[in-house]
Design a protein around this motif. Structure first.
Motif: not given
Length: 311
Positions: A36-37, A242-243, A284-287, A292-295
């Motif tokens: 997954l990573t 998120s950051h 989990v960073n990419p998730v 919630r990132n529309k871009d």
């Protein structure tokens, strides 16, 4: 007294005191997490390259972070998976040196880079009219390069100091990879000076970025609360939330491992905390950044639709 160079290698004890956990549960869980990573971080890098709308400072730094996470996880997890499936848990002396150097380099770089990303979010929210002037491509490249160089310098210094310590024939590392705290346990001399040096450097690498991030988010919160539009507030908090989540996960575990007295360090707790920031956080960073990132979601739909239409 023998030093490390006289060994043919080290033995990584890993989780050998929990054989059932090793054989049945841990291997499967770590393999899934690792795959997954790879998938999540590779997707972030690919989307940042393919979609012109993501050619912004935020996604430039995010793709750097994803590349860091890919390399950091790959420096430890594949070897751990091999050791979990076999009886041979050895690692060569050169391999241990390389593993410590790479993991320290990437970990230190990520500490600095997360601070840089906080400054980018501060400029985006608090100085929106001047954002493109402040975060121009040359400055972004310079800050990213400085993060990598600082991490490289810190790792070089720490690795040299650690492997200059005499080990007196000890070659069993009570850990699943070569990391500073368990390596210090092998030394047969007083390590107070080295521990003080490691602590001082970690204060600089960990706490200074944390202070910068705290200041940046304090200014961001003040700026967001002045926004009259509820939709504008949600967008600003969503972008920065998120950051902040990534920062809390990464720095919290790093501070626990490196900024506590050595006499309070628990080897078992250290293993599982290290497991968390070497595999769980990069997964989990990419998730966190995309959920919630529309871009990013829009870029993903474009790429998938483009691939479907080409067929």
């Amino acid at each position: 007294m023998k030093n490390g160079s006289s060994f043919t290698g080290f033995i990584l004890l890993g989780f050998s005191d929990r054989p059932q956990l090793e054989r049945r549960v841990l291997f499967v869980v770590l393999l899934i997490f690792y795959l997954l990573t790879l998938l999540g971080n590779t997707t972030i890098i690919a989307l940042s390259r393919l979609d012109p709308h993501l050619h912004t400072p935020m996604y430039f730094f995010l793709s750097n972070l994803s590349f860091l996470d890919l390399c950091y996880t790959t420096s430890t997890v594949p070897q751990l998976l091999v050791h979990l499936r076999g009886a041979d848990k050895s690692i060569s002396f050169g391999g241990c040196v390389a593993q410590l150097f790479v993991s320290l380099w990437l970990g230190s770089t990520e500490c600095i880079l997360l601070g840089v990303m906080a400054f980018d979010r501060y400029a985006a929210v608090c100085r929106p009219l001047h954002y493109t002037v402040i975060m121009h491509p040359r400055l972004c490249a310079l800050m990213a390069s400085a993060s990598w160089f600082t991490g490289f310098t810190n790792s070089s210094l720490q690795t040299v100091l650690i492997f200059l310590l005499p080990l007196c024939g000890k070659n069993k590392i009570d850990h699943f990879f070569c990391e500073i705290p368990p390596l210090l346990k092998l030394a047969c001399v007083d390590t107070t000076v080295i521990e003080s040096e490691v602590f001082s450097v970690c204060v600089i690498v960990l706490l200074i970025p944390v202070a910068l991030i705290t200041f940046s988010y304090g200014q961001i919160v003040r700026a967001v609360l002045r926004i009259k539009s509820a939709a504008g507030q949600r967008k600003a908090f969503g972008t920065c939330g998120s950051h902040f989540t990534v920062v809390s996960l990464f720095y919290g575990t790093g501070i626990y491992i490196y900024l506590q007295p050595s006499n309070n360090y628990s080897q078992d707790q250290g293993k599982f905390i290290s497991l968390f920031y070497t595999i769980v956080t990069p997964m989990v960073n990419p998730v966190i950044y995309t959920l919630r990132n529309k871009d990013v979601m829009g870029a993903m739909k474009k790429v998938l639709c483009r691939g479907y239409d080409s067929r």
